[in-house]
Motif scaffolding. Sequence first.
Motif, short mmCIF file in Angstrom:
data_model
loop_
_atom_site.label_atom_id
_atom_site.label_comp_id
_atom_site.label_asym_id
_atom_site.label_seq_id
_atom_site.Cartn_x
_atom_site.Cartn_y
_atom_site.Cartn_z
N ASN A 122 0.82 -1.20 0.00
CA ASN A 122 0.00 0.00 0.00
C ASN A 122 0.86 1.26 0.00
N TYR A 123 1.98 1.16 0.71
CA TYR A 123 2.91 2.30 0.77
C TYR A 123 3.50 2.58 -0.60
N VAL A 124 3.98 1.54 -1.26
CA VAL A 124 4.57 1.71 -2.59
C VAL A 124 3.52 2.19 -3.59
N LYS A 125 2.33 1.63 -3.47
CA LYS A 125 1.25 2.03 -4.38
C LYS A 125 0.89 3.51 -4.19
N ARG A 126 0.91 3.97 -2.94
CA ARG A 126 0.58 5.37 -2.69
C ARG A 126 1.65 6.29 -3.27
N LEU A 127 2.94 5.90 -3.15
CA LEU A 127 4.00 6.73 -3.73
C LEU A 127 3.89 6.77 -5.26
N GLU A 128 3.59 5.60 -5.87
CA GLU A 128 3.44 5.57 -7.33
C GLU A 128 2.25 6.42 -7.78
N GLU A 129 1.18 6.39 -6.98
CA GLU A 129 0.00 7.18 -7.33
C GLU A 129 0.30 8.68 -7.22
N LEU A 130 1.07 9.04 -6.21
CA LEU A 130 1.48 10.44 -6.07
C LEU A 130 2.27 10.90 -7.29
N GLU A 131 3.28 10.13 -7.68
CA GLU A 131 4.10 10.50 -8.83
C GLU A 131 3.29 10.49 -10.12
N GLY A 132 2.34 9.54 -10.24
CA GLY A 132 1.51 9.47 -11.44
C GLY A 132 0.60 10.68 -11.58
N ILE A 133 0.05 11.16 -10.47
CA ILE A 133 -0.80 12.37 -10.52
C ILE A 133 0.00 13.56 -11.03
N ALA A 134 1.24 13.70 -10.53
CA ALA A 134 2.07 14.85 -10.94
C ALA A 134 2.44 14.76 -12.41
N THR A 135 2.85 13.57 -12.89
CA THR A 135 3.29 13.45 -14.28
C THR A 135 2.14 13.50 -15.27
N SER A 136 0.89 13.46 -14.79
CA SER A 136 -0.25 13.53 -15.71
C SER A 136 -0.48 14.94 -16.24
N PHE A 137 0.17 15.94 -15.68
CA PHE A 137 0.02 17.32 -16.13
C PHE A 137 1.01 17.61 -17.25
N ASP A 138 0.59 18.46 -18.19
CA ASP A 138 1.47 18.84 -19.31
C ASP A 138 2.64 19.67 -18.80
N GLY A 139 3.79 19.43 -19.40
CA GLY A 139 4.97 20.20 -19.04
C GLY A 139 5.78 19.60 -17.91
N VAL A 140 5.30 18.49 -17.28
CA VAL A 140 6.03 17.86 -16.17
C VAL A 140 6.96 16.79 -16.74
N ASN A 141 8.25 16.90 -16.45
CA ASN A 141 9.23 15.90 -16.90
C ASN A 141 9.33 14.73 -15.95
N ARG A 142 9.53 15.02 -14.66
CA ARG A 142 9.72 13.96 -13.68
C ARG A 142 9.05 14.39 -12.37
N ALA A 143 8.73 13.39 -11.53
CA ALA A 143 8.16 13.66 -10.21
C ALA A 143 8.72 12.64 -9.24
N TYR A 144 9.05 13.09 -8.03
CA TYR A 144 9.65 12.22 -7.02
C TYR A 144 8.90 12.40 -5.70
N ALA A 145 8.40 11.29 -5.16
CA ALA A 145 7.78 11.30 -3.82
C ALA A 145 8.87 11.01 -2.81
N ILE A 146 9.12 11.93 -1.89
CA ILE A 146 10.19 11.80 -0.90
C ILE A 146 9.59 11.93 0.50
N GLN A 147 10.46 11.68 1.51
CA GLN A 147 10.08 11.78 2.93
C GLN A 147 8.85 10.92 3.22
N ALA A 148 8.90 9.66 2.77
CA ALA A 148 7.84 8.69 3.04
C ALA A 148 6.48 9.17 2.52
N GLY A 149 6.52 9.88 1.38
CA GLY A 149 5.27 10.34 0.80
C GLY A 149 4.74 11.62 1.38
N ARG A 150 5.52 12.27 2.24
CA ARG A 150 5.08 13.52 2.83
C ARG A 150 5.37 14.73 1.94
#
Length: 519
Positions: free
Chosen positions: A439-467
């Motif tokens: 669930n933890y890994v899935k939540r981090l992947e979901e966080l990064e996926g939401i960010a990269t879904s926007f135009d103009g975003v190259n990369r996204a990194y979830a850090i500090q345990a998803g905080r």
Amino acid sequence: MLSSIIITAFICIGIGAGIGFVVQRQLYIKQENDARDLAERILDEARKEAVAHKKEVLLQGQDEIFRQKKEMEEDIKAREREVKKLEARIQEKQERLESKTEAMTRRESELVSTEKKLAKQEQSLSDKSKHLDQLVLEEERKLEQISGLTAEEARQRIMKEIESKTRHEAAKMIRVIEIEAQEKATRKAREILATAIQRYAGDYVSEQTVSTVELPSEDMKGRIIGREGRNIRAIEAATGVDLIIDDTPETVVLSAYSPLRRQIAKQALERLISDGRIHPARIEDVVNKVEQEMDVKLREIGEQATFDVGVHGIHPEIVRLLGQLYYRTSYSQNVLHHSLEVAFLCGVMAAELGMDVKKAKRAGLLHDLGKAVDHEVEGPHAQIGADLAKKYGESKEIIHAIAAHHEDVPPQTVLAVLVQAADSLSGARPGARKELLENYVKRLEELEGIATSFDGVNRAYAIQAGRELRVMVDCEQVNDDRIYLLCKDVAKKIEEKMTYPGQIKVTVIREKRAVGYAK
């Protein structure tokens, strides 16, 4: 003979009658005369009395006229005295007005003479000013001839140089002040948070969604199930808990997401097993009795929590709701233990900042009050808790701190920010809340996926345990102004799509590099 006698008798009688008539008439005449004399005497006396009364009335009237005349004369004299006094006052005021008029006349003449002097001075100054203006114009013409620039061009050039230099220096100063203030605030915040964490050492206990009840023998399972399953259906209907009876020896499993319902069901089932009488009517009686006892226990737990924190004067219904939090969990963390920890952390940080420690502890203890009834009332638990606090007479500052601890409303007081920080500390500390690895890994992947879904975003990194979420954008597609909108859009989409404890910080980074090589 007889006839002569009779005649004589008649004659005598007639003579007697005549004499009697004459006598009687004389008597009548005498009485009439006496009566007339009496009437005349009465009339005379009446006339005399009327004359005397008339004289008396005339005398009284003359006395009254004399008295009124005397009073009028005295009144006229008094009014004459008042008139004389008023005339004296008016005369005095008239004399004062005349003296003031004379003084005003003298002052007016002085002002007229002063005005004439000022007019002469003004004319002189005007002449001097014109002369100076002519001198300045001559000097400006000479300077324009020497410099080759007009006065307006020279003025604009000087203003631009001064403005550019001033802005540069102001920007440098503002930058230095901002950096120093941010570093100082960050350092102070870290010190306060570190102090709060070091001074609190709480135990963390993971809550499960199932409870077990030990049975004295396997035969008891059949009695719990009952004929055609009526007993188990009655228990589940009365408690709202699922009973799982499987091959596990001498054990019954109670399954429910509400720890309060599981506890009521467990106590009721243990009493039924010890009593031995298990039937639907008995089940209903025992469950009702356990619920009543549990209500008393909830108040005791709530009172103990307020005593531990040192907060008093809380409404009894809020105390009962605090006790109910003992049987609520959030990501496997006991909500009452979490509230006590937040209250303590708020108190420590408030003491470091010189704030009201009791008020901070009160806000921390009540911040999750809405979780006691959020399964019964629609809406976010922060707003539900704020409504309950308002209903039971808490102060506006406490109500705002409760409503703002998840930023459902913007925090406007230092107390609200303290509650936010303490809530995040309590939920984010290692071991405080249980979360499976997948669930933890899935939540981090979901966080990064939401960010990269926007135009103009190259990369996204979830850090500090998803905080925290770091978002890297393409500097050619996203300009400096758009990154602020992009940051808000990412945060809004995370709030809509995900469920998470505490808060997530979104940082959008735009960087443009120029690389050159000297050969």
